[in-house]
Design an enzyme around this catalytic site. Structure first.
Site, PDB file in Angstrom:
ATOM      1  N   ASP A  78       0.864  -1.180   0.000  1.00 47.11           N
ATOM      2  CA  ASP A  78       0.000   0.000   0.000  1.00 47.11           C
ATOM      3  C   ASP A  78       0.905   1.235   0.000  1.00 47.11           C
ATOM      4  OD1 ASP A  78       0.778   0.535   2.623  1.00 47.11           O
ATOM      5  OD2 ASP A  78      -1.223   0.306   3.496  1.00 47.11           O
ATOM      6  N   HIS A  79       0.280   2.404   0.147  1.00 47.57           N
ATOM      7  CA  HIS A  79       1.036   3.658   0.086  1.00 47.57           C
ATOM      8  C   HIS A  79       2.110   3.762   1.161  1.00 47.57           C
ATOM      9  CE1 HIS A  79      -2.514   3.900   2.613  1.00 47.57           C
ATOM     10  NE2 HIS A  79      -1.856   4.757   3.361  1.00 47.57           N
TER      11      HIS A  79
ATOM     12  N   CYS B 105       2.772  -3.180   3.917  1.00 49.26           N
ATOM     13  CA  CYS B 105       1.926  -2.011   4.183  1.00 49.26           C
ATOM     14  C   CYS B 105       2.685  -1.178   5.219  1.00 49.26           C
ATOM     15  CB  CYS B 105       0.528  -2.417   4.632  1.00 49.26           C
ATOM     16  SG  CYS B 105       0.444  -3.351   6.165  1.00 49.26           S
TER      17      CYS B 105
ATOM     18  N   THR C  51       2.714  -1.050   8.494  1.00 49.15           N
ATOM     19  CA  THR C  51       3.285  -1.874   9.569  1.00 49.15           C
ATOM     20  C   THR C  51       3.590  -3.297   9.107  1.00 49.15           C
ATOM     21  OG1 THR C  51       1.070  -2.555  10.198  1.00 49.15           O
ATOM     22  CG2 THR C  51       1.995  -0.637  11.368  1.00 49.15           C
TER      23      THR C  51
ATOM     24  N   ILE D 279       1.309  -5.418   9.286  1.00 55.32           N
ATOM     25  CA  ILE D 279       0.329  -6.206  10.058  1.00 55.32           C
ATOM     26  C   ILE D 279      -0.911  -6.496   9.201  1.00 55.32           C
ATOM     27  CG2 ILE D 279      -1.175  -6.236  12.086  1.00 55.32           C
ATOM     28  CD1 ILE D 279       0.963  -4.439  13.479  1.00 55.32           C
ATOM     29  N   GLY D 280      -1.492  -5.452   8.626  1.00 55.84           N
ATOM     30  CA  GLY D 280      -2.683  -5.661   7.795  1.00 55.84           C
ATOM     31  C   GLY D 280      -2.390  -6.582   6.631  1.00 55.84           C
TER      32      GLY D 280
ATOM     33  N   ARG E   3      10.597 -32.524  12.001  1.00 54.47           N
ATOM     34  CA  ARG E   3       9.938 -31.817  13.123  1.00 54.47           C
ATOM     35  C   ARG E   3       9.131 -30.634  12.600  1.00 54.47           C
ATOM     36  NH1 ARG E   3      14.098 -28.932  16.396  1.00 54.47           N
ATOM     37  NH2 ARG E   3      15.036 -28.913  14.348  1.00 54.47           N
ATOM     38  N   HIS E   4       9.756 -29.862  11.736  1.00 54.79           N
ATOM     39  CA  HIS E   4       9.069 -28.670  11.217  1.00 54.79           C
ATOM     40  C   HIS E   4       7.939 -29.064  10.268  1.00 54.79           C
ATOM     41  CE1 HIS E   4      11.984 -26.404  13.284  1.00 54.79           C
ATOM     42  NE2 HIS E   4      12.993 -26.677  12.473  1.00 54.79           N
TER      43      HIS E   4
HETATM   44  C1  RB5 Z   1      -2.515   2.510   6.327  1.00 51.43           C
HETATM   45  O1  RB5 Z   1      -2.655   3.771   6.876  1.00 51.43           O
HETATM   46  C2  RB5 Z   1      -2.087   1.501   7.375  1.00 51.43           C
HETATM   47  O2  RB5 Z   1      -3.151   1.206   8.199  1.00 51.43           O
HETATM   48  C3  RB5 Z   1      -1.554   0.260   6.751  1.00 51.43           C
HETATM   49  O3  RB5 Z   1      -0.464   0.572   5.936  1.00 51.43           O
HETATM   50  C4  RB5 Z   1      -1.059  -0.827   7.679  1.00 51.43           C
HETATM   51  O4  RB5 Z   1      -0.144  -0.344   8.613  1.00 51.43           O
HETATM   52  C5  RB5 Z   1      -2.107  -1.665   8.296  1.00 51.43           C
HETATM   53  O5  RB5 Z   1      -1.810  -2.658   8.983  1.00 51.43           O
END
Ligand code: RB5
Length: 155
Positions: free
Chosen positions: A8-9, A65, A67, A69-70, A133-134
């Site tokens: 993403d951005h 992205c 983080t 995470i998403g 194992r893995h």
């Molecule tokens: C976008 O603003 C942000 O939420 C996304 O890049 C990411 O960090 C989500 O997990």
């Protein structure tokens, strides 16, 4: 080797740096965007990229992205995908060796573009040793995925 890329951005510069370096090294790239630093929703780019890995059109995927995470959550919703979110080369190597991950997630706000390139190269250059194992544990992940895919009688 064919690699799917998506971001993403929050990690556009990182995805571009990874794409350029991988192309120089002879990897084939399918770039699912985004294609500028304009705001986009990460599921829109990450889902088609990881789906292409699940379908065997690309061998591995690298998704980013802000983080990571998403992007990693989206990736791990797709059957057949094992995605690890990492911020360093050590965990990048370990997740290939232990989890045989087929998608790597990173966060553009947590690592620099140069670090992202180094992490992606480490991950792509680490072979899964198929240690029993893995493999046993990965098979159990696959079993969990299959069970979750079954119709739930309680619904
Ligand atoms: C976008 O603003 C942000 O939420 C996304 O890049 C990411 O960090 C989500 O997990």
């Amino acid at each position: 080797m064919k690699i799917a890329l998506a971001c993403d951005h929050g990690a556009f510069d990182h995805k571009e740096a990874i794409r350029e370096e991988l192309l120089k090294r002879g990897f084939e790239i399918e770039d699912f965007g985004c294609y500028s630093s304009a705001s986009v929703d990460y599921p829109d780019t990450v889902y088609p990229a990881v789906k292409s890995v699940a379908l065997g059109k690309n061998e591995f995927g690298v998704v980013l992205c802000g983080t990571g995470i998403g992007a990693s959550i989206v990736a791990n919703k797709v059957k057949g995908i094992r995605c690890a979110l990492v911020y360093d080369t050590q965990t990048a190597a370990i997740t290939r060796e232990h989890n045989n991950t087929n998608v790597l997630a990173m966060g553009g706000r947590l690592v620099t573009p140069d670090e992202a390139v180094e992490i992606a190269l480490t991950w792509l250059n680490t072979l899964y040793p198929a240690d029993p194992r893995h493999q046993r544990r990965i098979d159990k992940i696959t079993a969990v995925e299959a069970k979750e895919g079954e119709h739930d009688e309680r619904c």
